[in-house]
Design a protein around this motif. Structure first.
Motif, PDB file in Angstrom:
ATOM      1  N   ARG A  87       0.823  -1.201   0.000  1.00 52.44           N
ATOM      2  CA  ARG A  87       0.000   0.000   0.000  1.00 52.44           C
ATOM      3  C   ARG A  87       0.860   1.255   0.000  1.00 52.44           C
ATOM      4  O   ARG A  87       0.567   2.211  -0.737  1.00 52.44           O
ATOM      5  N   LEU A  88       1.924   1.271   0.777  1.00 53.86           N
ATOM      6  CA  LEU A  88       2.799   2.444   0.795  1.00 53.86           C
ATOM      7  C   LEU A  88       3.443   2.652  -0.570  1.00 53.86           C
ATOM      8  O   LEU A  88       3.553   3.790  -1.040  1.00 53.86           O
ATOM      9  N   ASP A 124       2.106   2.641   6.791  1.00 51.24           N
ATOM     10  CA  ASP A 124       1.665   3.049   5.451  1.00 51.24           C
ATOM     11  C   ASP A 124       1.218   4.504   5.466  1.00 51.24           C
ATOM     12  O   ASP A 124       1.547   5.289   4.567  1.00 51.24           O
TER      13      ASP A 124
END
Length: 295
Positions: A87-88, A124
């Protein structure tokens, strides 16, 4: 004309944000772009005159096309939670494309206190906030507190058995409705004035597990006893119920974060942005009584 792009527009938060842009803040549909991995899922928005674009956070070319001609972009955090770091990576890619595309204002949906949070996905959010600030673009960070809506998943089962197993301990949390978070985000976009500010959107009160259980019991007319367990035991129990390991770990870590006091904050930021008071937990559960009794 300020051209607004909302990513993740097929999700619950994205749909609600665009609803508030159109209905609450009367932003012309022609000024709004709704983006999703599969824009065909957004036909209901297209029928209202909203422009639809494909935006796949794993595909830089699709992001290039989606962000072209956009003045303000809201990056809604993606649902890529199963693979650590994915996700990051996606968020950083979107921020980089926004900067390259000449976006004038970037907004991002984050969480309270990501720098000290125990929640598994907090890194994240922290990493994305840092990327947004490092981009040099004017920005608004919108840190959403834990949703009241989250309780609608497991609480019907809890009410059926009369017990709520939680690792919140004596910690408190300022739950907020997803719709209030959407209205606050829409206010940021409709205002169209980047301030390089961070807002934390919370409910009007911070409550512990016993207080939340009492509110749910009163709303439904059913008893609900709080059973306090350790985060490790909670995680085992959730996994035993058949949920994926990463989901169990995430939910247990959220409870641990509440126990540590990291979700115990109440701000006036919602009222600052919208001019209204955020919905109380009591009011939320009264409205959603049927969902709570759906098991």
């Amino acid at each position: 004309m300020n051209k607004l792009l909302v990513t993740g527009a097929s999700g619950n938060l994205g749909q609600a944000i665009i609803h508030h842009l159109l209905e609450t803040y009367k932003v012309p549909a022609s000024n709004i772009v709704a983006a999703s991995r599969d824009a065909s899922k957004l036909s209901s928005l297209g029928s209202k005159g909203v422009e639809l674009r494909n935006a796949d956070f794993d595909d830089a070319a699709s992001l290039d096309a989606a962000f072209t001609g956009i003045d303000t972009v809201l990056i809604i955090s993606t649902d890529a939670l199963a693979v650590p770091g994915q996700r990051l990576t996606q968020h950083k890619a979107a921020v980089a494309v926004a900067a390259k595309a000449g976006v004038k204002h970037i907004a991002y949906t984050s969480m309270p206190n990501p720098d000290k949070s125990l929640v598994t996905f907090a890194p994240d959010h922290l990493g994305t906030e840092e990327a947004v600030k490092a981009s040099g673009l004017p920005y608004t960070i919108i840190r959403n507190a834990w949703y009241n809506d989250n309780y609608l998943h497991g609480m019907p089962h809890n009410l059926q058995g009369g017990q709520w197993f939680t690792a919140m301990g004596e910690g408190k949390v300022s739950n907020v409705s997803r719709d209030d978070c959407a209205r606050a985000a829409a206010a940021v976009l409709a205002k169209g004035q980047p301030e390089n500010k961070t807002y934390t959107i919370t409910g009007p009160q911070s409550l512990n597990a016993d207080e939340i259980a009492a509110i749910i019991s009163q709303a439904t007319g059913k008893p609900l006893a709080v059973v306090k367990v350790s985060p490790a035991d909670l995680q085992k129990g959730i996994e035993g119920a058949g949920l994926p390991g990463f989901v169990a770990e995430m939910l247990a870590s959220a409870d641990a974060n509440i126990a540590a006091g990291n979700f115990d904050l109440v701000t006036a930021d919602y009222e600052t942005l919208t001019g209204e008071k955020s919905q109380t937990t009591e009011a939320f559960f009264k409205v959603h009584k049927a969902a709570l009794l759906s098991a």
